[in-house]
Design an enzyme around this catalytic site. Sequence first.
Site, mmCIF file in Angstrom:
data_model
loop_
_atom_site.group_PDB
_atom_site.id
_atom_site.type_symbol
_atom_site.label_atom_id
_atom_site.label_comp_id
_atom_site.label_asym_id
_atom_site.label_seq_id
_atom_site.Cartn_x
_atom_site.Cartn_y
_atom_site.Cartn_z
ATOM 1 N N GLY A 73 0.825 -1.210 0.000
ATOM 2 C CA GLY A 73 0.000 0.000 0.000
ATOM 3 C C GLY A 73 0.859 1.260 0.000
ATOM 4 N N SER A 74 1.983 1.210 0.712
ATOM 5 C CA SER A 74 2.857 2.392 0.772
ATOM 6 C C SER A 74 3.376 2.744 -0.619
ATOM 7 C CB SER A 74 4.049 2.137 1.695
ATOM 8 O OG SER A 74 3.610 1.842 2.986
ATOM 9 N N ASN A 154 -6.660 4.623 9.730
ATOM 10 C CA ASN A 154 -6.151 3.361 10.266
ATOM 11 C C ASN A 154 -6.164 3.293 11.786
ATOM 12 O OD1 ASN A 154 -4.171 5.358 9.272
ATOM 13 N ND2 ASN A 154 -2.727 4.184 10.501
ATOM 14 N N GLN A 182 -7.456 0.701 4.439
ATOM 15 C CA GLN A 182 -8.254 0.198 5.566
ATOM 16 C C GLN A 182 -9.729 0.006 5.200
ATOM 17 O OE1 GLN A 182 -7.260 -0.761 8.622
ATOM 18 N NE2 GLN A 182 -5.119 -0.118 8.496
ATOM 19 N N SER A 202 -4.009 -2.547 -0.196
ATOM 20 C CA SER A 202 -2.931 -3.416 0.265
ATOM 21 C C SER A 202 -3.489 -4.787 0.628
ATOM 22 C CB SER A 202 -2.281 -2.782 1.496
ATOM 23 O OG SER A 202 -1.319 -3.645 2.042
ATOM 24 N N GLY A 203 -2.731 -5.847 0.297
ATOM 25 C CA GLY A 203 -3.230 -7.209 0.529
ATOM 26 C C GLY A 203 -3.339 -7.610 1.988
ATOM 27 N N HIS A 204 -2.355 -7.187 2.794
ATOM 28 C CA HIS A 204 -2.280 -7.799 4.129
ATOM 29 C C HIS A 204 -3.331 -7.311 5.119
ATOM 30 C CE1 HIS A 204 0.102 -4.765 6.617
ATOM 31 N NE2 HIS A 204 0.233 -4.257 5.411
ATOM 32 N N THR A 240 10.019 -8.089 -11.607
ATOM 33 C CA THR A 240 9.362 -9.378 -11.833
ATOM 34 C C THR A 240 8.186 -9.512 -10.870
ATOM 35 O OG1 THR A 240 11.460 -10.304 -12.508
ATOM 36 C CG2 THR A 240 9.747 -11.885 -11.878
ATOM 37 N N CYS A 327 2.730 1.063 12.706
ATOM 38 C CA CYS A 327 3.879 1.667 12.043
ATOM 39 C C CYS A 327 4.570 2.690 12.929
ATOM 40 C CB CYS A 327 3.441 2.336 10.754
ATOM 41 S SG CYS A 327 2.227 1.374 9.888
HETATM 42 N N1 PLP Z 1 -2.308 3.289 4.344
HETATM 43 C C1 PLP Z 1 -2.986 2.915 5.423
HETATM 44 C C2 PLP Z 1 -4.242 3.637 5.789
HETATM 45 C C3 PLP Z 1 -2.538 1.857 6.221
HETATM 46 O O1 PLP Z 1 -3.220 1.497 7.304
HETATM 47 C C4 PLP Z 1 -1.350 1.203 5.848
HETATM 48 C C5 PLP Z 1 -0.782 0.138 6.689
HETATM 49 O O2 PLP Z 1 -0.902 0.149 7.904
HETATM 50 C C6 PLP Z 1 -0.683 1.628 4.680
HETATM 51 C C7 PLP Z 1 -1.187 2.671 3.957
HETATM 52 C C8 PLP Z 1 0.574 0.975 4.219
HETATM 53 O O3 PLP Z 1 0.286 -0.268 3.621
HETATM 54 P P1 PLP Z 1 1.466 -1.333 3.496
HETATM 55 O O4 PLP Z 1 1.703 -1.857 4.874
HETATM 56 O O5 PLP Z 1 0.925 -2.379 2.561
HETATM 57 O O6 PLP Z 1 2.619 -0.618 2.932
#
Ligand code: PLP
Length: 395
Positions: A73-74, A154, A182, A202-204, A240, A327
Amino acid sequence: MDKRFVYADNAATTKVSDIVLNAMLPYFSEHYGNASSIYEMGRNAKRALELSREKVAKALSCEPNEIYFTSCGSEADNWAIKGVCEKLGPKGKKHIITSVFEHHAVLHTCEALERQGFEVTYIPVDEKGIVKLNELKNAIREDTATVSIMFANNEIGTIQPIKEIADICKERGVIFHTDAVQAIGNVEINVKELGVDLLSLSGHKIHAPKGVGALYIRKGLVLPNFIHGGAQERNKRGGTENVASIVGLGVAMEEAVKDIPQRVERVTRLRNRLIDGILQLPHTRLNGDREKRLCGNCNISIEGVEGEALLLMLDMHGICASSGSACTSGSLDPSHVLLALGLSHEVAHGSLRLSISDETTDEDVDYILEVMPKVVNRLREMSPLWEKIVKAENR
Ligand code: PLP
């Protein structure tokens, strides 16, 4: 009280679901080909990639060729904002608008752009954690390149008025990016109806693995490459492809958008039990709007308690939770999100985020509600801060 294990930190990350894991496994062991190779194994990998792209697109109601896979996601956030700025900066558009309580993937990207000569306006949020639309309207200028406002926060889970923001941006001819990391699976998202130009995911956070994400780029909007390299992702993002994880992301997206109303109803009931139960403790407050919030998010400030100590005590009881976002843990600064709501440093420090999922049960909630008063009372007994609060109250 029997010790249980309760995972209540789904906003930090989620468990890979069985259906996702099973879909991914063959891409490690049998179909491990490079999706750019022309022999059959490579073609199989390519087919799997494209099928996954179709699934992600369907979940967002867009075209497959509007989806670009990323490493997280970042990266999607970085690509969206830096991409628009690289494109429009040379045309004199050197102003960005975002909110004060974005994820650091957005805030730090904006700060990096400030160091390159861009100007950033940080829109405030109200005391309930909703972006102030009037402030947004007033902040848009002739030289505004992009607006980036998150779909759902988040830390406090508040859901933002994305359609209204998209309408404002469209009217003023500004490109709108939303970080929906989120929100996916918690809110129905139709990018066309909403009118967003760019959307990160983001997948996780949705039971796919860590290290895979995607950026929706509206057809007609051409962004410069973020990663230079091979011809992957239609020449837009070299590297890749992480085929197994992308397969997982496709399945996770398909699952995430199935039965959203039913899931939201079920998880909201559990979350409300949690909120109401914890708010029984004196000197506690819910952070963020009660209604406009993600179904699994419970963020409560508990006065006279240190967040980190609370987390450690909860961990000793088998409960995984968070204070501030994952984070930023490791940093002792109070959460910028809670400060944006107007909380004092002291109150922001004593905050707890419990984020539950569709796997959380009533028994898990019972257990948390049983553990919480014991842990909070124990910490307060030891806290000089709490002593001060009690004295002030009895004065
Ligand atoms: N944006 C939001 C709102 C998030 O909560 C997060 C992860 O906590 C991210 C971006 C970043 O995603 P990733 O961990 O896949 O880089």
